[in-house]
Design a protein around this motif. Structure first.
Motif, PDB file in Angstrom:
ATOM      1  N   GLY A  66       0.183   0.431  13.413  1.00 16.11           N
ATOM      2  CA  GLY A  66       0.876  -0.239  14.506  1.00 16.11           C
ATOM      3  C   GLY A  66       2.237  -0.775  14.098  1.00 16.11           C
ATOM      4  O   GLY A  66       3.251  -0.492  14.736  1.00 16.11           O
ATOM      5  N   THR A  67       2.262  -1.562  13.022  1.00 17.31           N
ATOM      6  CA  THR A  67       3.517  -2.134  12.538  1.00 17.31           C
ATOM      7  C   THR A  67       3.970  -1.556  11.208  1.00 17.31           C
ATOM      8  O   THR A  67       5.128  -1.702  10.837  1.00 17.31           O
ATOM      9  CB  THR A  67       3.393  -3.656  12.341  1.00 17.31           C
ATOM     10  OG1 THR A  67       2.409  -3.908  11.322  1.00 17.31           O
ATOM     11  CG2 THR A  67       3.022  -4.358  13.637  1.00 17.31           C
ATOM     12  N   GLY A  68       3.064  -0.955  10.473  1.00 22.36           N
ATOM     13  CA  GLY A  68       3.357  -0.445   9.137  1.00 22.36           C
ATOM     14  C   GLY A  68       3.054  -1.441   8.036  1.00 22.36           C
ATOM     15  O   GLY A  68       3.003  -1.080   6.859  1.00 22.36           O
ATOM     16  N   ILE A  69       2.830  -2.676   8.392  1.00 15.02           N
ATOM     17  CA  ILE A  69       2.640  -3.718   7.381  1.00 15.02           C
ATOM     18  C   ILE A  69       1.342  -3.519   6.594  1.00 15.02           C
ATOM     19  O   ILE A  69       1.343  -3.530   5.361  1.00 15.02           O
ATOM     20  CB  ILE A  69       2.689  -5.118   8.029  1.00 15.02           C
ATOM     21  CG1 ILE A  69       4.078  -5.364   8.619  1.00 15.02           C
ATOM     22  CG2 ILE A  69       2.336  -6.203   7.019  1.00 15.02           C
ATOM     23  CD1 ILE A  69       4.165  -6.583   9.527  1.00 15.02           C
ATOM     24  N   GLY A  70       0.241  -3.340   7.286  1.00 12.79           N
ATOM     25  CA  GLY A  70      -1.045  -3.173   6.604  1.00 12.79           C
ATOM     26  C   GLY A  70      -1.076  -1.945   5.701  1.00 12.79           C
ATOM     27  O   GLY A  70      -1.583  -2.001   4.570  1.00 12.79           O
ATOM     28  N   MET A  71      -0.524  -0.847   6.181  1.00 10.21           N
ATOM     29  CA  MET A  71      -0.468   0.370   5.371  1.00 10.21           C
ATOM     30  C   MET A  71       0.377   0.146   4.114  1.00 10.21           C
ATOM     31  O   MET A  71       0.016   0.598   3.034  1.00 10.21           O
ATOM     32  CB  MET A  71       0.107   1.531   6.187  1.00 10.21           C
ATOM     33  CG  MET A  71      -0.786   2.038   7.292  1.00 10.21           C
ATOM     34  SD  MET A  71      -2.198   2.954   6.641  1.00 10.21           S
ATOM     35  CE  MET A  71      -2.645   3.906   8.091  1.00 10.21           C
ATOM     36  N   SER A  72       1.504  -0.559   4.264  1.00 15.85           N
ATOM     37  CA  SER A  72       2.375  -0.836   3.118  1.00 15.85           C
ATOM     38  C   SER A  72       1.656  -1.651   2.058  1.00 15.85           C
ATOM     39  O   SER A  72       1.711  -1.341   0.865  1.00 15.85           O
ATOM     40  CB  SER A  72       3.621  -1.615   3.552  1.00 15.85           C
ATOM     41  OG  SER A  72       4.405  -0.883   4.421  1.00 15.85           O
ATOM     42  N   ILE A  73       1.000  -2.714   2.501  1.00 13.71           N
ATOM     43  CA  ILE A  73       0.289  -3.580   1.562  1.00 13.71           C
ATOM     44  C   ILE A  73      -0.759  -2.785   0.801  1.00 13.71           C
ATOM     45  O   ILE A  73      -0.859  -2.882  -0.429  1.00 13.71           O
ATOM     46  CB  ILE A  73      -0.344  -4.772   2.309  1.00 13.71           C
ATOM     47  CG1 ILE A  73       0.752  -5.706   2.825  1.00 13.71           C
ATOM     48  CG2 ILE A  73      -1.327  -5.526   1.416  1.00 13.71           C
ATOM     49  CD1 ILE A  73       0.265  -6.751   3.817  1.00 13.71           C
ATOM     50  N   THR A  74      -1.529  -1.988   1.508  1.00 21.46           N
ATOM     51  CA  THR A  74      -2.599  -1.216   0.879  1.00 21.46           C
ATOM     52  C   THR A  74      -2.045  -0.178  -0.090  1.00 21.46           C
ATOM     53  O   THR A  74      -2.483  -0.084  -1.235  1.00 21.46           O
ATOM     54  CB  THR A  74      -3.471  -0.521   1.948  1.00 21.46           C
ATOM     55  OG1 THR A  74      -3.940  -1.498   2.871  1.00 21.46           O
ATOM     56  CG2 THR A  74      -4.643   0.198   1.315  1.00 21.46           C
ATOM     57  N   ALA A  75      -1.083   0.601   0.346  1.00 22.63           N
ATOM     58  CA  ALA A  75      -0.553   1.692  -0.487  1.00 22.63           C
ATOM     59  C   ALA A  75       0.072   1.171  -1.773  1.00 22.63           C
ATOM     60  O   ALA A  75      -0.062   1.793  -2.835  1.00 22.63           O
ATOM     61  CB  ALA A  75       0.464   2.510   0.304  1.00 22.63           C
ATOM     62  N   ASN A  76       0.727   0.024  -1.703  1.00 25.55           N
ATOM     63  CA  ASN A  76       1.406  -0.503  -2.884  1.00 25.55           C
ATOM     64  C   ASN A  76       0.460  -1.097  -3.919  1.00 25.55           C
ATOM     65  O   ASN A  76       0.907  -1.535  -4.978  1.00 25.55           O
ATOM     66  CB  ASN A  76       2.485  -1.503  -2.477  1.00 25.55           C
ATOM     67  CG  ASN A  76       3.746  -0.789  -2.047  1.00 25.55           C
ATOM     68  OD1 ASN A  76       4.220   0.115  -2.717  1.00 25.55           O
ATOM     69  ND2 ASN A  76       4.283  -1.187  -0.904  1.00 25.55           N
ATOM     70  N   LYS A  77      -0.823  -1.060  -3.675  1.00 28.48           N
ATOM     71  CA  LYS A  77      -1.817  -1.476  -4.672  1.00 28.48           C
ATOM     72  C   LYS A  77      -2.063  -0.388  -5.715  1.00 28.48           C
ATOM     73  O   LYS A  77      -2.658  -0.652  -6.754  1.00 28.48           O
ATOM     74  CB  LYS A  77      -3.151  -1.831  -4.002  1.00 28.48           C
ATOM     75  CG  LYS A  77      -3.073  -2.962  -3.005  1.00 28.48           C
ATOM     76  CD  LYS A  77      -2.772  -4.273  -3.686  1.00 28.48           C
ATOM     77  CE  LYS A  77      -2.765  -5.413  -2.689  1.00 28.48           C
ATOM     78  NZ  LYS A  77      -2.318  -6.655  -3.301  1.00 28.48           N
ATOM     79  N   PHE A  78      -1.602   0.824  -5.459  1.00 24.24           N
ATOM     80  CA  PHE A  78      -1.885   1.954  -6.337  1.00 24.24           C
ATOM     81  C   PHE A  78      -0.773   2.147  -7.361  1.00 24.24           C
ATOM     82  O   PHE A  78       0.409   2.098  -7.019  1.00 24.24           O
ATOM     83  CB  PHE A  78      -2.068   3.230  -5.508  1.00 24.24           C
ATOM     84  CG  PHE A  78      -3.362   3.258  -4.764  1.00 24.24           C
ATOM     85  CD1 PHE A  78      -4.443   3.977  -5.244  1.00 24.24           C
ATOM     86  CD2 PHE A  78      -3.518   2.536  -3.589  1.00 24.24           C
ATOM     87  CE1 PHE A  78      -5.647   3.997  -4.572  1.00 24.24           C
ATOM     88  CE2 PHE A  78      -4.719   2.537  -2.904  1.00 24.24           C
ATOM     89  CZ  PHE A  78      -5.791   3.266  -3.398  1.00 24.24           C
ATOM     90  N   PRO A  79      -1.142   2.411  -8.616  1.00 23.01           N
ATOM     91  CA  PRO A  79      -0.122   2.607  -9.655  1.00 23.01           C
ATOM     92  C   PRO A  79       0.797   3.777  -9.324  1.00 23.01           C
ATOM     93  O   PRO A  79       0.345   4.835  -8.885  1.00 23.01           O
ATOM     94  CB  PRO A  79      -0.927   2.914 -10.920  1.00 23.01           C
ATOM     95  CG  PRO A  79      -2.356   2.776 -10.580  1.00 23.01           C
ATOM     96  CD  PRO A  79      -2.495   2.579  -9.104  1.00 23.01           C
ATOM     97  N   GLY A  80       2.078   3.544  -9.510  1.00 21.22           N
ATOM     98  CA  GLY A  80       3.058   4.604  -9.297  1.00 21.22           C
ATOM     99  C   GLY A  80       3.452   4.815  -7.861  1.00 21.22           C
ATOM    100  O   GLY A  80       4.351   5.603  -7.574  1.00 21.22           O
TER     101      GLY A  80
END
Length: 149
Positions: A66-80
């Motif tokens: 919807g906003t991109g915020i939740g996806m950003s937070i989740t994706a940035n938990k992964f190395p690299g």
């Protein structure tokens, strides 16, 4: 280049529009879902894309909610993974040129389709400048190494 793409229910319509654009441009994309507008949990989809980019299975990813915020937070938990939430041409270009973003995040509720497609085009066409920007990415990588869990 081979892309991973996914959305939750709130990003489903925009994901389909982006998939049509990628197909027109002959960009190979693997669609990890969602498959409709029924409510789903965005982390389940962000995980699949971020993991494929983190492990090097796919080159880059696109995530839409919807906003991109939740996806950003989740994706940035992964190395690299360097997931960038972009709202316009300027942020799309800077995310690639300065940050070598390998996951683009979009919000269907905050972008019109024309702007979203423009962002995707710019993000795909823009190269990383390296130089002084590489030094900064090296510092981010050092943080990931220092905090592996």
């Amino acid at each position: 280049m081979k892309l991973a793409i996914a959305s939750d229910h709130a990003g489903f319509g925009l994901k389909n529009r982006i998939l049509r654009y990628l197909s027109e441009k002959k960009v190979d994309a693997v669609d990890f879902g969602a498959d409709g507008r029924d409510s789903v949990d965005y982390p389940d989809y962000a995980i699949q894309v971020a993991e494929s980019v983190s492990k090097g299975t796919l080159d880059r990813g696109i995530l839409i909610c919807g906003t991109g915020i939740g996806m950003s937070i989740t994706a940035n938990k992964f190395p690299g993974v360097r997931a960038a939430l972009c709202h316009n041409a300027v942020t799309a270009e800077a995310s690639r040129r300065h940050n070598d973003a390998n996951v683009l995040v979009l919000g269907e509720r905050v972008l019109d389709e024309e702007t979203a497609v423009q962002i995707v085009r710019i993000w795909l066409e823009t190269d990383f400048e390296a130089g002084r920007h590489q030094r900064r990415l090296d510092k981010i990588h050092a943080i990931e190494k220092a905090h592996p869990d």
